[in-house]
Design a protein around this motif. Structure first.
Motif, PDB file in Angstrom:
ATOM      1  N   ASN A  50       0.809  -1.216   0.000  1.00  0.00           N
ATOM      2  CA  ASN A  50       0.000   0.000   0.000  1.00  0.00           C
ATOM      3  C   ASN A  50       0.844   1.268   0.000  1.00  0.00           C
ATOM      4  O   ASN A  50       0.333   2.351  -0.239  1.00  0.00           O
ATOM      5  CB  ASN A  50      -0.943   0.022   1.201  1.00  0.00           C
ATOM      6  CG  ASN A  50      -2.092  -0.944   1.032  1.00  0.00           C
ATOM      7  OD1 ASN A  50      -2.359  -1.416  -0.069  1.00  0.00           O
ATOM      8  ND2 ASN A  50      -2.752  -1.256   2.116  1.00  0.00           N
ATOM      9  N   LYS A  51       2.124   1.148   0.289  1.00  0.00           N
ATOM     10  CA  LYS A  51       3.019   2.310   0.268  1.00  0.00           C
ATOM     11  C   LYS A  51       3.439   2.693  -1.151  1.00  0.00           C
ATOM     12  O   LYS A  51       4.012   3.742  -1.368  1.00  0.00           O
ATOM     13  CB  LYS A  51       4.276   2.046   1.108  1.00  0.00           C
ATOM     14  CG  LYS A  51       3.996   1.800   2.565  1.00  0.00           C
ATOM     15  CD  LYS A  51       3.479   3.035   3.236  1.00  0.00           C
ATOM     16  CE  LYS A  51       3.249   2.765   4.711  1.00  0.00           C
ATOM     17  NZ  LYS A  51       2.758   3.926   5.407  1.00  0.00           N
ATOM     18  N   ILE A  52       3.150   1.830  -2.109  1.00  0.00           N
ATOM     19  CA  ILE A  52       3.439   2.148  -3.515  1.00  0.00           C
ATOM     20  C   ILE A  52       2.311   3.016  -4.044  1.00  0.00           C
ATOM     21  O   ILE A  52       1.141   2.699  -3.886  1.00  0.00           O
ATOM     22  CB  ILE A  52       3.556   0.866  -4.362  1.00  0.00           C
ATOM     23  CG1 ILE A  52       4.718   0.015  -3.887  1.00  0.00           C
ATOM     24  CG2 ILE A  52       3.726   1.217  -5.833  1.00  0.00           C
ATOM     25  CD1 ILE A  52       4.828  -1.306  -4.616  1.00  0.00           C
ATOM     26  N   THR A  53       2.662   4.127  -4.650  1.00  0.00           N
ATOM     27  CA  THR A  53       1.663   4.993  -5.268  1.00  0.00           C
ATOM     28  C   THR A  53       1.997   5.180  -6.744  1.00  0.00           C
ATOM     29  O   THR A  53       3.152   5.109  -7.147  1.00  0.00           O
ATOM     30  CB  THR A  53       1.611   6.381  -4.590  1.00  0.00           C
ATOM     31  OG1 THR A  53       2.912   6.978  -4.656  1.00  0.00           O
ATOM     32  CG2 THR A  53       1.173   6.263  -3.147  1.00  0.00           C
ATOM     33  N   ALA A  54       0.973   5.418  -7.525  1.00  0.00           N
ATOM     34  CA  ALA A  54       1.150   5.659  -8.947  1.00  0.00           C
ATOM     35  C   ALA A  54       1.178   7.164  -9.196  1.00  0.00           C
ATOM     36  O   ALA A  54       0.420   7.915  -8.588  1.00  0.00           O
ATOM     37  CB  ALA A  54       0.016   5.028  -9.735  1.00  0.00           C
ATOM     38  N   VAL A  55       2.080   7.600 -10.057  1.00  0.00           N
ATOM     39  CA  VAL A  55       2.168   9.005 -10.456  1.00  0.00           C
ATOM     40  C   VAL A  55       2.135   9.063 -11.984  1.00  0.00           C
ATOM     41  O   VAL A  55       2.489   8.103 -12.657  1.00  0.00           O
ATOM     42  CB  VAL A  55       3.441   9.686  -9.910  1.00  0.00           C
ATOM     43  CG1 VAL A  55       3.394   9.810  -8.412  1.00  0.00           C
ATOM     44  CG2 VAL A  55       4.690   8.952 -10.331  1.00  0.00           C
TER      45      VAL A  55
END
Length: 112
Positions: A50-55
């Motif tokens: 959940n610490k991975i975010t998409a940009v």
């Protein structure tokens, strides 16, 4: 779209390389946690998915802008003012990127 996470030790931004369209698919591939190797402090720690975010990938938007501009110039010379419709191509690229990043970031995995 690019996937990024912050190092738990030094808070530097790192990128997760195999870009997968949804967090669910990423969860099936790597599980709840993954080993994060920080490029700035060389620490190796476990990070929850959940610490991975998409940009948004700015390169794709710039490529779309260049294609739109070139297409608009060519269509302007052939068809006249109707060729300005091609200026909507960067907006299309930006909409697709935004939709992909929003759908990735909305879905979270339940922590155990």
């Amino acid at each position: 779209m690019k996937l990024e996470y912050r190092c738990p030790s030094c808070k530097a931004t790192n990128y997760y390389t195999p870009v997968i369209a949804t967090r669910g698919d990423l969860h099936m591939k790597i599980g709840d946690n993954f080993d994060a190797n920080c490029r700035s402090c060389n620490s190796k720690e476990k990070v929850h998915i959940n610490k991975i975010t998409a940009v948004q990938n700015k390169k794709l938007i710039l490529i779309g802008a260049a294609i739109g501009l070139i297409t608009a110039v060519i269509l302007w010379s052939i068809f006249g003012a109707i060729g300005t419709v091609a200026l909507g191509i960067p907006i299309l690229f930006m909409t697709v990127e935004s939709s992909a990043t929003n759908s990735f970031n909305k879905y979270m995995i339940r922590r155990r």
